[in-house]
Design a protein around this motif. Structure first.
Motif, PDB file in Angstrom:
ATOM      1  N   ASN A  57       0.859  -1.191   0.000  1.00  0.00           N
ATOM      2  CA  ASN A  57       0.000   0.000   0.000  1.00  0.00           C
ATOM      3  C   ASN A  57       0.892   1.238   0.000  1.00  0.00           C
ATOM      4  N   HIS A  58       1.974   1.147   0.771  1.00  0.00           N
ATOM      5  CA  HIS A  58       3.085   2.098   0.693  1.00  0.00           C
ATOM      6  C   HIS A  58       4.297   1.338   0.155  1.00  0.00           C
ATOM      7  N   GLY A  59       5.005   1.942  -0.769  1.00  0.00           N
ATOM      8  CA  GLY A  59       6.003   1.202  -1.528  1.00  0.00           C
ATOM      9  C   GLY A  59       7.306   0.899  -0.828  1.00  0.00           C
ATOM     10  N   GLY A  98      10.559   1.988  -4.448  1.00  0.00           N
ATOM     11  CA  GLY A  98      10.979   1.960  -3.049  1.00  0.00           C
ATOM     12  C   GLY A  98      10.620   3.231  -2.306  1.00  0.00           C
ATOM     13  N   THR A  99       9.486   3.829  -2.662  1.00  0.00           N
ATOM     14  CA  THR A  99       9.048   5.076  -2.037  1.00  0.00           C
ATOM     15  C   THR A  99       7.668   4.903  -1.433  1.00  0.00           C
ATOM     16  N   ARG A 100       7.373   5.718  -0.446  1.00  0.00           N
ATOM     17  CA  ARG A 100       6.060   5.644   0.206  1.00  0.00           C
ATOM     18  C   ARG A 100       4.941   5.964  -0.785  1.00  0.00           C
ATOM     19  N   THR A 101       5.130   6.997  -1.574  1.00  0.00           N
ATOM     20  CA  THR A 101       4.122   7.438  -2.522  1.00  0.00           C
ATOM     21  C   THR A 101       4.566   7.143  -3.953  1.00  0.00           C
ATOM     22  N   ASP A 105       2.564  10.055  -9.712  1.00  0.00           N
ATOM     23  CA  ASP A 105       1.679  11.176  -9.396  1.00  0.00           C
ATOM     24  C   ASP A 105       1.800  11.652  -7.955  1.00  0.00           C
ATOM     25  N   LYS A 106       2.788  11.105  -7.215  1.00  0.00           N
ATOM     26  CA  LYS A 106       2.990  11.415  -5.797  1.00  0.00           C
ATOM     27  C   LYS A 106       1.803  10.984  -4.944  1.00  0.00           C
ATOM     28  N   MET A 109      -1.416   5.924  -1.683  1.00  0.00           N
ATOM     29  CA  MET A 109      -2.534   5.008  -1.876  1.00  0.00           C
ATOM     30  C   MET A 109      -3.475   4.994  -0.685  1.00  0.00           C
ATOM     31  N   ASN A 110      -2.896   5.071   0.511  1.00  0.00           N
ATOM     32  CA  ASN A 110      -3.715   4.970   1.712  1.00  0.00           C
ATOM     33  C   ASN A 110      -4.363   6.292   2.104  1.00  0.00           C
ATOM     34  N   ARG A 111      -4.329   7.275   1.212  1.00  0.00           N
ATOM     35  CA  ARG A 111      -5.100   8.500   1.395  1.00  0.00           C
ATOM     36  C   ARG A 111      -5.881   8.831   0.129  1.00  0.00           C
TER      37      ARG A 111
END
Length: 331
Positions: A57-59, A98-101, A105-106, A109-111
């Motif tokens: 969900n976060h990368g 390897g990034t959270r977003t 598109d930045k 996912m969890n928002r």
């Protein structure tokens, strides 16, 4: 509302084991008619409940993808009564980067729920889960860890809900998961969350925080693998006996659990994960780094509890979460 642009290459209603993709058209500079190909596995055998298992969900959180890529390759149809849908990396572009977003598109996912079929790449993926995958599910297990910026005690969690029957079923699965710690979780920002989307549909939703620092360990990956199997067994989907483990229950009763930095600088932790903290204790110091001779900012606990999470990098910015405290409620 228009149909989702995502095309599954698997048939969610067919018996057997299928490995395929959720194909999302994505035109870009290096591929005019390109696609985002999100791996998915469906294992179905007759009638029974459906479990939707998700990671990435976060990368930059890896225990879930490890457990789910492993489960996808090993789970056999004859072991299942019902259906298991496995998506090891929901936000696939973020996972590959390897990034959270998402680097596309930045999007977080969890928002991004409920998403939009004509929105950004992240919103289109969220929309597919909202309108296609979540309605198929009876239970949802979404793996998380702290990513690059947080580190957690390894716990499985569910939320306090208005529907107490739904809440009780979720906490039963948390217990079955068998993490060393089990959390009655308070969210500081529930808007747009996958959790909220599932719970508002009446799904039994549980999640995890299994370490952090943008990596995994043998222990945290092992907890994820065993926990996924235990949840499927507890739901009556997977044959076998639940591994008996001891868990300590924690509670996040209110906003005093969270401590935030009001200034940036070099952070010195004064407690480690699992340590007992008393109200007023200095949990961490933040040293100004612009010059020497300045006094640090002391971050004090607002409640009694144990340290359940902490900021991970050595430098911290104003507004960052310093730590999370939780109360021990039972063992």
């Amino acid at each position: 509302m228009r149909a989702s642009p995502i095309s599954p290459t698997v048939d969610f209603s067919a018996d057997g084991v299928q490995h395929g993709f959720l194909r999302l058209p994505y035109s870009r500079d290096d591929s005019a008619w390109g696609s985002v190909m999100i791996p998915v596995t469906v294992v179905k055998n007759g009638e029974g409940p459906t479990a939707l298992l998700t990671g990435g969900n976060h990368g930059d959180e890896y225990e879930g993808p490890i457990a789910l890529f492993d489960l996808a390759r090993s789970l056999k149809a004859e072991e299942v009564s019902g259906r298991v849908i496995i998506v090891p990396a929901m936000n696939y572009p973020a996972f590959l980067a390897g990034t959270r977003t998402s680097p596309v598109d930045k999007g977080n996912m969890n928002r991004s729920f409920p998403g939009a079929p004509d929105g950004t790449v992240t919103q289109k993926i969220a929309d597919f889960f909202q309108r296609v995958l979540l309605p198929l599910a009876d239970i949802v297990l979404d793996f998380h860890s702290g990513g690059k910026t947080l580190d957690f005690l390894p716990f499985c969690a569910a939320h306090i809900l208005p529907d107490k029957a739904q809440e009780a079923k979720a906490f039963d699965l948390v217990h079955a998961f068998g993490a060393p710690w089990s959390m009655k979780m308070l969210e500081i920002d529930a808007v747009g969350m996958y959790d909220t989307a599932a719970e508002e549909m009446g799904k039994i939703f549980i999640t995890t925080e299994l370490g952090g620092g943008g990596t995994s360990t043998a222990k945290s990956a092992g907890i994820a693998k065993a926990g996924a199997a235990n949840v499927l067994k507890a739901a009556g989907i997977l044959k076998g006996t639940i591994e008996a483990t001891q868990t300590t229950w924690l509670d996040m009763p209110d906003g005093n659990c969270f401590l935030f930095a009001e200034d940036g600088g070099l952070i010195e932790p004064l407690f480690d994960l699992g340590d007992t903290v008393r109200m007023g204790d200095i949990v961490a110091r933040i040293y100004p780094v612009g010059r020497t001779g300045e006094e640090p900012l002391n971050i004090r606990a607002k409640m009694n509890g144990i340290l359940a999470a902490r900021h991970f990098p050595g430098l911290i910015k104003s507004g960052d979460c310093v730590s999370v405290l939780a109360s021990v409620v039972m063992t």
